[in-house]
Design an enzyme around this catalytic site. Structure first.
Site, mmCIF file in Angstrom:
data_model
loop_
_atom_site.group_PDB
_atom_site.id
_atom_site.type_symbol
_atom_site.label_atom_id
_atom_site.label_comp_id
_atom_site.label_asym_id
_atom_site.label_seq_id
_atom_site.Cartn_x
_atom_site.Cartn_y
_atom_site.Cartn_z
ATOM 1 N N ASP A 179 0.809 -1.017 0.025
ATOM 2 C CA ASP A 179 0.129 -0.006 -0.009
ATOM 3 C C ASP A 179 0.962 1.178 -0.008
ATOM 4 O OD1 ASP A 179 0.864 -0.595 2.694
ATOM 5 O OD2 ASP A 179 -0.656 0.656 3.478
ATOM 6 N N ASP A 222 8.591 4.124 -1.047
ATOM 7 C CA ASP A 222 7.993 3.733 0.403
ATOM 8 C C ASP A 222 6.856 3.030 -0.403
ATOM 9 O OD1 ASP A 222 7.317 3.044 2.857
ATOM 10 O OD2 ASP A 222 6.244 4.868 3.144
ATOM 11 N N GLU A 257 0.110 -1.315 5.823
ATOM 12 C CA GLU A 257 1.189 -0.666 6.922
ATOM 13 C C GLU A 257 0.904 0.847 6.986
ATOM 14 O OE1 GLU A 257 4.661 1.545 8.208
ATOM 15 O OE2 GLU A 257 3.667 1.649 6.100
#
Length: 398
Positions: free
Chosen positions: A74, A104, A136
């Site tokens: 995600d 990220d 996350e």
């Protein structure tokens, strides 16, 4: 001599970035299915867990349980404005893969996949287990916490492919405390305050003044951490081009993210809501901190709390020494572990008995920013680091 990962690592990263998986809403079915097909093409079996709202996770069962590799698929949302390349284009240009999640952490996921592909192509039969999770960025309820609650993964050494400085794996994170609070006042005509009435807004402000004072206090921490924190400070100052970072790692940091209250400008406020986030340093007990806050909020109450204690992995552990050794092989010295102020899935894993280290490719200042990107060189080097760690844990070298 081990051959490096295939040049396709940048292409894998690009394709992952191009699959939208913003969280919220956290729908990860398409990107998880991409990874499952990738594994199928290598002859590796994997399982998908499907949760409400399209929250998909993937687990590949390795042929040994000595180490688990973990990544999240995600990403935080992105608006189109201001980007050199559209945020979900996955453009490969000028030595970078561009787009939301490149750093990220779809870059780390791509490097993991490329390393596993090399193992398979080399005919290695001893493969590590991998987990790719869905949320996350919003706390892990449907991701790592779900897998832990269902006992789908068991405590072992674990590497999370989160972005880190190239020569510095992360072995610890500060604690986290998120409080939702409600304050009640005694309404009166605004012209009479503060002689008459109790303002819920001012009660919330009074608490924030107390918390601001807590920031100035020193917290005694384990002597083993002092050198690591000192080194971490210099690394983080260099990465972010800022000074005086030491207090970020050693002191209580606080952010009143949301405050809203009152009914009318000429009425003493009867209600006020406060969402307060605290980042907890080593040496500070979370429950003691909450007790202090409650004692200094006579007109307030905590209606919801999420807490995680500070944590770190022993720097002398095999996981840390092996990872640092493989990083040194790719980058050379000085290589040493650091701790960081941010939170990740590492906190949930450590609480469940895992030894955890974070290491991955990325441009740290580009985290969650416009023009997020990752260098193709860092993707390739990270994949080689992962390959070395995988072989070490499989017993090929140690």
């Amino acid at each position: 001599m081990l051959k490096g990962p295939p040049m396709e690592v940048s292409r894998i990263c690009s394709e992952l970035v191009a699959i939208r998986s913003e969280n919220p809403p956290g729908r990860t079915a398409e990107v998880i299915e991409y990874i499952q097909i990738f594994f199928e093409n290598l002859g590796i079996r994997s399982d998908i867990t499907r949760n409400a709202g399209g929250h998909y996770n993937l687990l590949s069962r390795g042929t040994h349980d000595r180490i688990l590799f973990c990544g999240h698929v995600d990403v935080v949302p992105a608006l189109d404005e201001g980007w050199t390349h559209p945020p979900f284009s996955g453009t490969i240009q000028d030595g970078f893969v561009w787009g939301r999640g490149a750093t990220d952490m779809k870059g780390g996921c791509a490097s993991l996949l490329a390393a596993i592909a090399v193992l398979v192509k080399q005919g290695k039969e001893v493969l590590p287990a991998c987990v790719f999770v869905c949320d996350e960025e919003t706390g892990g309820k449907y991701g790592i916490r779900h897998l832990l609650a269902k006992k789908m993964i068991k405590p072992t050494d674990c590497l999370i492919a989160e972005p880190t400085p190239a020569r510095h794996p992360s072995i610890g994170q500060k604690g986290l405390c998120r409080l939702q609070m409600k304050f009640n006042g005694t309404p009166a005509h605004g012209s009479l305050y503060p002689a008459v009435g109790v303002s819920a807004v001012m009660e919330a402000m009074s608490l924030l003044q107390y918390v601001k004072g807590l920031h100035d206090q020193e917290c005694p921490f384990d002597a083993r951490l002092k050198e690591i924190i000192d080194r971490s400070t210099s690394v983080l100052e260099r990465e972010f081009q800022i000074h005086d970072v030491s207090e970020v790692l050693t002191k209580l940091m606080f952010n009143p993210g949301v405050i809203k209250g009152g009914e009318k400008s000429n009425v003493v406020a009867q209600h006020c809501d406060l969402d307060l986030e605290l980042r907890i340093p080593w040496g500070c007990r979370v429950q003691d901190l909450i007790a202090q806050i409650e004692s200094h909020a006579p007109h307030g109450r905590i209606v919801s709390q999420t807490t995680h204690a500070p944590s770190f992995t022993d720097p002398a552990s095999r996981l840390v020494t092996v990872t640092c050794r493989e990083v040194d092989r790719e980058y050379g010295g000085p290589v040493f572990p650091i701790v960081q102020w941010a939170a990740s899935d590492a906190r949930h894993l450590r609480l469940s008995g895992f030894n955890v280290i974070q290491y991955g490719p990325g441009m740290i200042p580009a985290l969650h920013a416009v023009d997020e990107r990752v260098s193709t060189e860092s993707l390739e080097k990270a994949s080689k680091v992962y390959l070395g760690i995988m072989n070490a844990y499989a017993g090929s070298h140690d």
